[in-house]
Design a protein around this motif. Structure first.
Motif, PDB file in Angstrom:
ATOM      1  N   GLY A 167       0.862  -1.140   0.350  1.00 32.80           N
ATOM      2  CA  GLY A 167      -0.185   0.548  -0.272  1.00 32.80           C
ATOM      3  C   GLY A 167       0.782   1.568  -0.123  1.00 32.80           C
ATOM      4  N   THR A 168       1.875   1.341   0.126  1.00 29.48           N
ATOM      5  CA  THR A 168       3.037   2.366  -0.184  1.00 29.48           C
ATOM      6  C   THR A 168       2.927   3.155  -1.376  1.00 29.48           C
ATOM      7  N   ILE A 169       3.194   4.002  -1.489  1.00 30.70           N
ATOM      8  CA  ILE A 169       3.810   4.669  -2.407  1.00 30.70           C
ATOM      9  C   ILE A 169       5.006   5.315  -3.289  1.00 30.70           C
ATOM     10  N   VAL A 170       5.401   5.242  -4.427  1.00 29.99           N
ATOM     11  CA  VAL A 170       6.070   5.746  -4.792  1.00 29.99           C
ATOM     12  C   VAL A 170       6.186   7.611  -5.499  1.00 29.99           C
ATOM     13  N   THR A 171       7.184   8.454  -4.759  1.00 28.80           N
ATOM     14  CA  THR A 171       7.072   9.945  -5.007  1.00 28.80           C
ATOM     15  C   THR A 171       7.266  10.135  -6.451  1.00 28.80           C
ATOM     16  N   ARG A 172       6.531  11.512  -6.756  1.00 28.69           N
ATOM     17  CA  ARG A 172       6.956  12.277  -8.133  1.00 28.69           C
ATOM     18  C   ARG A 172       8.521  12.937  -8.146  1.00 28.69           C
ATOM     19  N   ASP A 173       9.262  13.005  -6.766  1.00 29.59           N
ATOM     20  CA  ASP A 173      10.631  13.607  -7.297  1.00 29.59           C
ATOM     21  C   ASP A 173      11.738  12.048  -7.303  1.00 29.59           C
ATOM     22  N   GLU A 174      10.932  11.107  -6.952  1.00 28.31           N
ATOM     23  CA  GLU A 174      11.491   9.591  -6.352  1.00 28.31           C
ATOM     24  C   GLU A 174      11.187   9.427  -8.541  1.00 28.31           C
ATOM     25  N   VAL A 175      10.182   8.981  -8.684  1.00 31.76           N
ATOM     26  CA  VAL A 175       9.878   8.290 -10.253  1.00 31.76           C
ATOM     27  C   VAL A 175      10.897   9.152 -11.282  1.00 31.76           C
ATOM     28  N   GLU A 176      10.806  10.671 -11.159  1.00 25.73           N
ATOM     29  CA  GLU A 176      10.863  11.208 -12.088  1.00 25.73           C
ATOM     30  C   GLU A 176      12.836  11.283 -11.954  1.00 25.73           C
ATOM     31  N   ARG A 177      13.351  11.576 -10.760  1.00 27.96           N
ATOM     32  CA  ARG A 177      14.937  10.689 -11.114  1.00 27.96           C
ATOM     33  C   ARG A 177      14.983   9.753 -11.330  1.00 27.96           C
ATOM     34  N   PHE A 178      14.483   8.371 -11.128  1.00 29.40           N
ATOM     35  CA  PHE A 178      14.442   7.127 -11.593  1.00 29.40           C
ATOM     36  C   PHE A 178      14.434   7.450 -12.756  1.00 29.40           C
ATOM     37  N   ILE A 179      13.375   7.723 -13.573  1.00 27.66           N
ATOM     38  CA  ILE A 179      13.487   8.080 -14.711  1.00 27.66           C
ATOM     39  C   ILE A 179      14.176   8.324 -15.832  1.00 27.66           C
ATOM     40  N   GLU A 180      15.062   9.358 -15.251  1.00 25.75           N
ATOM     41  CA  GLU A 180      16.031   9.837 -16.007  1.00 25.75           C
ATOM     42  C   GLU A 180      17.349   9.256 -16.122  1.00 25.75           C
ATOM     43  N   SER A 181      17.526   8.062 -15.211  1.00 24.45           N
ATOM     44  CA  SER A 181      18.628   6.945 -14.469  1.00 24.45           C
ATOM     45  C   SER A 181      18.236   5.869 -15.936  1.00 24.45           C
ATOM     46  N   VAL A 182      17.591   5.570 -16.013  1.00 24.55           N
ATOM     47  CA  VAL A 182      16.712   4.654 -16.836  1.00 24.55           C
ATOM     48  C   VAL A 182      17.493   4.688 -18.639  1.00 24.55           C
ATOM     49  N   PRO A 183      17.757   3.296 -19.008  1.00 21.97           N
ATOM     50  CA  PRO A 183      18.708   3.560 -19.772  1.00 21.97           C
ATOM     51  C   PRO A 183      16.612   4.109 -20.460  1.00 21.97           C
ATOM     52  N   GLU A 184      16.543   4.480 -22.163  1.00 24.58           N
ATOM     53  CA  GLU A 184      15.713   5.061 -22.863  1.00 24.58           C
ATOM     54  C   GLU A 184      15.349   3.614 -23.490  1.00 24.58           C
TER      55      GLU A 184
END
Length: 260
Positions: A167-184
């Motif tokens: 039931g936990t979430i990951v936040t907007r900042d965490e997700v956006e940082r993650f997307i930037e770190s993932v190969p396209e």
């Protein structure tokens, strides 16, 4: 005779659904039991929904619309994305399997949190690919650790937000940082089955990241807050090349007319 079964299924356990509530009540000699195991809505669908379903029963002698045309058009208007980027399936469950079917080759890897939705490792193993399980941190996805777990073999990353079962979430900042770190070229799948139930202002809307630049998929369902679990219907938003591939392997008439 067991040798005739395809290799790779040895580690896959059949899904064990909860027992019917009527059976539990009979065995225990109780009434008015409350079922919580599957996170279903305890309430019946809205009256207008039931009315539409009753009307659709008059046409069940015909096959359903194989492309879920009107539903996809309605979703398109609501979500502000072209209908060509929307897929509909038997709950988001089927869409997860179809995505694995078109994206994973034997030996590929898919990164996911652990514990999270049991279907992710199942559909990965089904394609003879390898699930990479990353332990939760404080009962939530550890996106930094998940990013570090990505290798040249990684094709997909599953993010269940909110997470099932914690039931936990990951936040907007965490997700956006993650997307930037993932190969396209790695497909990020946001499973938002519980999207409508979140009240945290830091919760990211996966639709904000849908564009043609990144292979991002957002999955949602009518099973939870809409109270249609028994109809088995969900939908996903993805780049058109993924939708095209899914339609190649999707069963004809996969969503019933009553569900649509």
């Amino acid at each position: 005779m067991k040798d005739i079964i395809r290799r790779g299924l040895e580690d896959i356990k059949p899904y064990e659904p909860g027992r019917p509530i009527e059976l539990v009540e009979k065995e225990l000699g109780i009434t008015e039991a409350i079922k919580l195991a599957s996170n279903e809505s305890p309430y019946a669908p809205f009256p207008k929904v039931l009315e539409a379903m009753r009307e659709s029963l008059l046409d069940v002698n015909r096959y359903p619309d194989g492309g879920s045309t009107f539903l996809r058009e309605g979703l398109s208007n609501k979500l502000g994305v072209p209908a060509s980027r929307i897929m509909v399936g038997q709950g988001s469950n089927e869409l997860l399997r179809l995505l694995a079917n078109v994206l994973l080759d034997p030996g590929d890897e898919a990164v996911m949190a652990d514990p999270s939705f049991i279907v992710y490792p199942t559909v990965t193993k089904l394609m003879n690919a390898k699930p990479i399980l990353v332990p939760l941190k404080d009962h939530a996805h550890d996106l930094d650790a998940m990013a570090k777990a990505i290798t040249p073999r990684t094709k997909m990353v599953f993010i269940c937000n909110p997470n099932n079962p914690t039931g936990t979430i990951v936040t907007r900042d965490e997700v956006e940082r993650f997307i930037e770190s993932v190969p396209e070229d790695v497909v990020i799948v946001f499973d938002e089955a519980y999207f409508e139930l979140v009240r945290d202002n830091n919760y990211p809307n996966g639709m904000d990241y849908i564009n043609e630049d990144r292979p991002i998929v957002v999955l949602r369902t009518f099973s939870k807050v809409h109270g249609l679990a028994g109809c088995r219907i969900g939908y996903g938003i993805a780049p058109e090349f993924i939708i095209t591939a899914v339609n190649k392997v999707r069963e004809p008439f996969n969503v019933t007319s009553v569900a649509q």
